[in-house]
Design a protein around this motif. Structure first.
Motif, PDB file in Angstrom:
ATOM      1  N   ASP A   1       0.838  -1.211   0.000  1.00  0.00           N
ATOM      2  CA  ASP A   1       0.000   0.000   0.000  1.00  0.00           C
ATOM      3  C   ASP A   1       0.868   1.254   0.000  1.00  0.00           C
TER       4      ASP A   1
ATOM      5  N   ASP B   1      -6.592   4.629   1.850  1.00  0.00           N
ATOM      6  CA  ASP B   1      -6.799   3.177   1.844  1.00  0.00           C
ATOM      7  C   ASP B   1      -5.784   2.479   2.749  1.00  0.00           C
TER       8      ASP B   1
ATOM      9  N   THR C   1      -6.791   3.058   6.296  1.00  0.00           N
ATOM     10  CA  THR C   1      -7.934   2.211   6.639  1.00  0.00           C
ATOM     11  C   THR C   1      -7.477   0.779   6.913  1.00  0.00           C
TER      12      THR C   1
END
Length: 175
Positions: free
Chosen positions: A38, A57, A60
């Motif tokens: 990520d 993202d 999260t």
């Protein structure tokens, strides 16, 4: 006979707990790899709006790990890579990186200098833009909360009568 049965139960318990530890280690490696992937996506993306969404993202993803009380399974390389994101040109990326660092708590103490640098940079950017009073519209609050968490400062909501904390970003802006 009863001793053999007890020995079998104890052996099964040891085997099961060992299997759980192995499964948790595998999950840890997968989760660390996922988060590092990520972060790499954020670093390599050129589109500013997509970078912010990818950073969110990533945040999260780490929040879910933290919420499951499994943040200790994440490798320290993630913290080091998040520190690099604190130097990003995009404030949304810096805010997500700071919030993610905060999930690690005191384990991420080595990020304190980079978090302070990010606050100083933010104060300078505010001065350059002339929006010194635009508090709360940038990464300052995420950075300040991360600083509190990594320095072991208890969450002020835990106190019955919370005392207002002067914003570190506001203090830096006043200088």
């Amino acid at each position: 006979m009863q001793m053999k049965f007890s020995a079998i139960l104890i052996s099964l318990g040891i085997l099961c707990s060992g299997a759980g530890a192995v499964a948790r280690a595998d999950t840890s490696l997968e989760t660390t790899s996922d988060v590092l992937r990520d972060i790499q996506k954020v670093k390599s993306e050129r589109d500013v709006s997509l970078r912010g969404m990818l950073a969110n993202d990533m945040l999260t993803h780490l929040y879910k790990v933290w919420d499951a009380h499994a943040i200790d399974t994440i490798d320290d390389r993630v913290i080091d890579n998040l520190v690099i994101l604190l130097d990003d040109d995009d404030d949304a990326v810096r805010g997500s990186a700071a919030a993610a660092i905060g999930y690690f708590g005191v384990r991420a103490r080595r990020a304190v200098p980079a978090l302070h640098d990010a606050l100083v940079r933010l104060a300078m950017e505010r001065k350059e833009r002339g929006d010194i009073l635009a508090l709360g519209l940038d990464s300052a609050s995420s950075i300040e909360v991360a600083l509190q968490r990594v320095q072991g400062v208890p969450d002020r909501r835990a106190f019955e009568q919370p005392q207002p904390l002067k914003s570190q970003a506001a203090a830096l802006t006043e200088q």
